[in-house]
Design a protein around this motif. Structure first.
Motif, PDB file in Angstrom:
ATOM      1  N   UNK A   4       0.828  -1.207   0.000  1.00  0.00           N
ATOM      2  CA  UNK A   4       0.000   0.000   0.000  1.00  0.00           C
ATOM      3  C   UNK A   4       0.860   1.254   0.000  1.00  0.00           C
ATOM      4  N   UNK A   5       1.960   1.212   0.711  1.00  0.00           N
ATOM      5  CA  UNK A   5       2.873   2.356   0.699  1.00  0.00           C
ATOM      6  C   UNK A   5       3.407   2.579  -0.710  1.00  0.00           C
ATOM      7  N   UNK A   6       3.738   1.486  -1.416  1.00  0.00           N
ATOM      8  CA  UNK A   6       4.223   1.601  -2.797  1.00  0.00           C
ATOM      9  C   UNK A   6       3.155   2.179  -3.717  1.00  0.00           C
ATOM     10  N   UNK A   7       1.902   1.931  -3.375  1.00  0.00           N
ATOM     11  CA  UNK A   7       0.786   2.462  -4.158  1.00  0.00           C
ATOM     12  C   UNK A   7       0.444   3.900  -3.787  1.00  0.00           C
ATOM     13  N   UNK A   8       1.084   4.406  -2.738  1.00  0.00           N
ATOM     14  CA  UNK A   8       0.780   5.750  -2.287  1.00  0.00           C
ATOM     15  C   UNK A   8      -0.434   5.810  -1.389  1.00  0.00           C
ATOM     16  N   UNK A   9      -0.794   4.675  -0.796  1.00  0.00           N
ATOM     17  CA  UNK A   9      -1.950   4.606   0.107  1.00  0.00           C
ATOM     18  C   UNK A   9      -1.472   4.462   1.543  1.00  0.00           C
ATOM     19  N   UNK A  10      -2.239   4.975   2.485  1.00  0.00           N
ATOM     20  CA  UNK A  10      -1.899   4.762   3.887  1.00  0.00           C
ATOM     21  C   UNK A  10      -2.225   3.324   4.271  1.00  0.00           C
ATOM     22  N   UNK A  11      -1.499   2.791   5.235  1.00  0.00           N
ATOM     23  CA  UNK A  11      -1.659   1.387   5.590  1.00  0.00           C
ATOM     24  C   UNK A  11      -2.988   1.097   6.279  1.00  0.00           C
ATOM     25  N   UNK A  12      -3.635   2.121   6.828  1.00  0.00           N
ATOM     26  CA  UNK A  12      -4.882   1.899   7.568  1.00  0.00           C
ATOM     27  C   UNK A  12      -6.102   2.476   6.839  1.00  0.00           C
TER      28      UNK A  12
END
Length: 727
Positions: free
Chosen positions: A512-520
């Motif tokens: 998710x970090x690689x996708x630019x999304x927050x983990x939560x």
């Protein structure tokens, strides 16, 4: 389907017994099985019958007692037999244990197989490199652990980390063994005979090995240049393993086989390697009836033919047990029956038709888009429930009673995978397993997919750069559905996402970090660049346990597609159908969106019927399937063309008086052939060196085809002659 050169190796079979006319199937090649003292003579006899000769032997097990008991080098090698935590050997038979593939064992196999090279075989198949999940306790494995990990051996049952590391080592050991063996024997053949020797690995699918709790190199074999291809060992015995869909556990042979064949073709996708799809009209379990075998065999054949990228087939393992064997009757299971005559003819019709499946013209009916499920070899590494500590039953498809405890049954169901696959497959979506590990091997590996599904609750990404490729694919417009609640205890194994500077609780967080999304982030639909990420924060096995769970998965995929493309129409159906050249293949599923039949109209030859009848309307109900020849398909401008036959057809010629052809097949077996003829026949006969007899035939005016009835004779050449009426 005439005059195909055997060197094309489109069809073959394996057999450990000497040549016998009753199972002389007349495929292109035969895999002579086993490397005992009779091997050179068996090779000689099959070669005399015109076959291209391959050799097959087990790489994990076999009749290798001379090695086990020290007759080879003076040292017993039972310490290299796979052993479970109870200290018992894991065996394939008496004095036939599954082996730890040590360097010494690999050297032994290499020397034994040299005899086959000397006998002139053109290819060698090293089948089933298998290490059981419950193994890992033998002295040889403990030594290999020390060498590989540079640390003392850890009992695999004590923690998820130990189990994961043990399984990675098991896969590595068989990869090492195959690399050494194939490379050395290829060099040996070139140096001694100036002959290029080919090596193939017959292996179960990654799906089945994971389900049955077996570790094998699988996609790692792609990295070995000495391996030239594979046989997809998929048959009723693997595909009838029960799974769960919408809370119901049962056999789903067609659906499982469809997914397994799809998984296997990923081993050759984008490469020049060969793949043969296996079918088996029987299976290792001898307790079923002929009608049961037939029903499930048809399902696997159709499932395989719905993957037109592969057009080579192993038409049978062990034809001796099919055509010479006996199995329980319908009325009384204590009474054993030989193969029904009509079914034997049907099998030969199918087997010879399979040699003609290399068709460039492919048409898909209905929905065409593929939905990929990302799978990884690491699925095999976490197939032990450390907390539950089940019975560790060894399941190989032959004994359903071997798995009795609830926790073992739940594990065998493999609901994490089937929970992702079946909700969409059952609604007519072309679900395709996609090899996550190949993202690193091949550039643009994901380019043919718009929609992918992924969960790390039953597999793990072995390298962090996989996430860079997935993220870029999404940002370029891909649609990713991630399903998972981070509840898998194997998230805690010592791996890249929680070592060194990486401190993630699960690999999903890094993705998710690689996708630019927050983990939560919350459940739902999220835009990433030009693409979409749909997030369903629940364990994927919940998608198998109820209709509500299956609906939740379907809804997240549907919403993702509609968000990405507002013109998208979500359409569901209960069938798959495609055309490969003149061949129509279709299957209708039960448990689908509706129970309506699929109606197919035209003019077809039914290849699943022993009499090759012509049908103008076929009605397929749920759980039915069909394999047809489309007589309306534009054919070459031939005066005579074989549509289908129970024989190998050679030397088809015609003149002003009629046509003739050589027919070959198992001794005294009833055979048929349907042949297109531009002119109406007057009579037909079977001609041998010493006599000619009229044979039964039927003419169909509407299709200009003649149906011929005859018997094989493998001791002499048999010609079928047809004379035309005078104009």
């Amino acid at each position: 389907m005439t005059n195909r050169n055997r060197t094309e190796e489109r069809t073959g079979f394996q057999e450990s017994a000497p040549y016998r006319s009753s199972y002389d199937l007349q495929t292109d090649f035969v895999m002579v099985y086993g490397i005992d003292k009779t091997m050179p003579e068996r090779i000689k006899k099959w070669k005399e019958k015109g076959y291209v000769i391959h050799l097959m032997t087990g790489v994990a097990w076999g009749e290798y007692q001379d090695y086990l008991y020290g007759k080879v080098d003076g040292r017993t090698h039972w310490d290299e037999a796979q052993k479970n935590k109870q200290g018992d050997h894991i065996s394939h038979g008496v004095d036939v244990p599954y082996m730890v593939p040590t360097v010494a064992y690999t050297n032994y196999l290499t020397e034994r197989i040299k005899i086959a090279v000397d006998a002139g075989v053109e290819a060698i198949h090293l089948e089933e490199p298998e290490f059981w999940v419950d193994g890992g306790y033998s002295d040889a494995f403990k030594r290999e652990w020390q060498i590989y990990y540079k640390e003392p051996w850890m009992p695999p049952h004590e923690s998820e980390d130990a189990q994961y590391r043990a399984s990675k080592l098991k896969a590595y050991l068989y990869k090492r063994s195959l690399d050494r063996l194939c490379s050395e024997l290829k060099e040996y053949a070139l140096v001694k005979y100036n002959r290029f020797l080919r090596f193939y690995v017959p292996t179960h699918s990654l799906i089945n090995y994971t389900q049955w709790r077996i570790v094998s190199p699988e996609s790692a074999l792609i990295d070995l240049p000495a391996v030239d291809g594979y046989i997809a060992q998929i048959w009723t015995g693997t595909s009838r393993t029960p799974n769960v869909y919408e809370g119901v556990r049962k056999e789903r042979t067609f659906e499982s086989a469809f997914l397994e064949y799809g998984m296997m073709q990923e081993l050759v996708s984008g490469t020049e390697r060969r793949m043969w799809f296996l079918h088996d009209p029987i299976e290792d379990n001898p307790r079923y009836t002929w009608s049961d075998y037939k029903k499930n065999y048809f399902k696997t054949v159709v499932a395989s033919l719905l993957h037109p990228e592969v057009a080579r087939f192993e038409v049978s393992p062990w034809p001796r047990r099919i055509f010479d064997g006996k199995y329980p009757s319908e009325e009384n299971h204590e009474v054993k029956e030989a193969i029904p005559e009509e079914y034997a003819t049907t099998l030969l019709n199918i087997m010879h038709t399979l040699g003609n499946m290399n068709q460039d013209d492919v048409q898909v009916y209905g929905r065409q888009e593929k939905i990929g499920i990302l799978l990884s070899d690491s699925m095999m590494y976490q197939r032990k429930n450390i907390a539950a500590q089940g019975s560790e039953a060894k399941y190989d498809g032959t004994d359903a009673a071997a798995v009795e405890k609830e926790e073992d049954i739940k594990l065998l169901n493999f609901s994490h995978f089937y929970g992702l696959a079946l909700p969409l497959l059952k609604r007519g979506f072309w679900v395709r397993p996609v090899q996550l590990d190949n993202v690193r091997r091949f550039s643009n590996y994901l380019k043919d997919y718009r929609v992918l599904m992924l969960s790390y609750e039953f597999l793990k990404p072995e390298y962090p750069d996989l996430h860079n490729a997935i993220a870029q694919w999404v940002k370029d417009g891909g649609i990713l559905t991630y399903v998972g609640d981070d509840g898998d205890p194997y998230h805690k194994v010592r791996e890249w996402w929680n070592n060194g500077k990486q401190k993630y609780d699960s690999p999903r967080e890094h993705l998710f970090e690689s996708l630019g999304l927050t983990t939560n982030i919350h459940a739902g639909i999220h835009s990433v660049g030009k693409g979409i990420v749909g997030y369903l924060p629940q364990s994927p096995d919940s998608c198998a346990e109820s209709k509500q769970g299956a609906d939740a998965l379907r809804e997240i995929v549907k919403s993702s597609l509609e968000t990405a493309d507002q013109s998208f129409k979500w359409e569901e159906n209960n069938y798959f159908m495609l055309q490969r050249g003149p061949y129509r293949i279709a299957a209708v599923m039960d448990e689908s969106i509706h129970l309506s039949p699929l109606e197919i109209e035209g003019k077809f030859v039914d290849l699943f019927d022993s009499q090759l009848p012509i049908r103008e309307k076929i009605v397929l109900n749920p759980d039915d399937n069909v394999f047809l020849y489309d007589l309306n398909y534009e054919r070459q401008n031939n005066q005579v063309e074989v549509i289908a036959a129970s024989s190998r057809i050679e030397n088809l010629v015609h003149d002003e008086e009629g046509f003739e052809m050589v027919v070959k097949g198992p001794e005294k077996m009833k055979a048929v052939a349907r042949v297109y003829s531009a002119r109406k026949p007057q009579h037909a006969s079977m001609v041998t060196a010493d006599k000619a007899n009229e044979i039964k035939w039927e003419w169909d005016e509407s299709s200009n085809t003649i149906l011929l009835h005859y018997f094989h004779d493998s001791d002499q050449e048999v010609k079928i002659q047809v004379r035309w009426e005078n104009d």
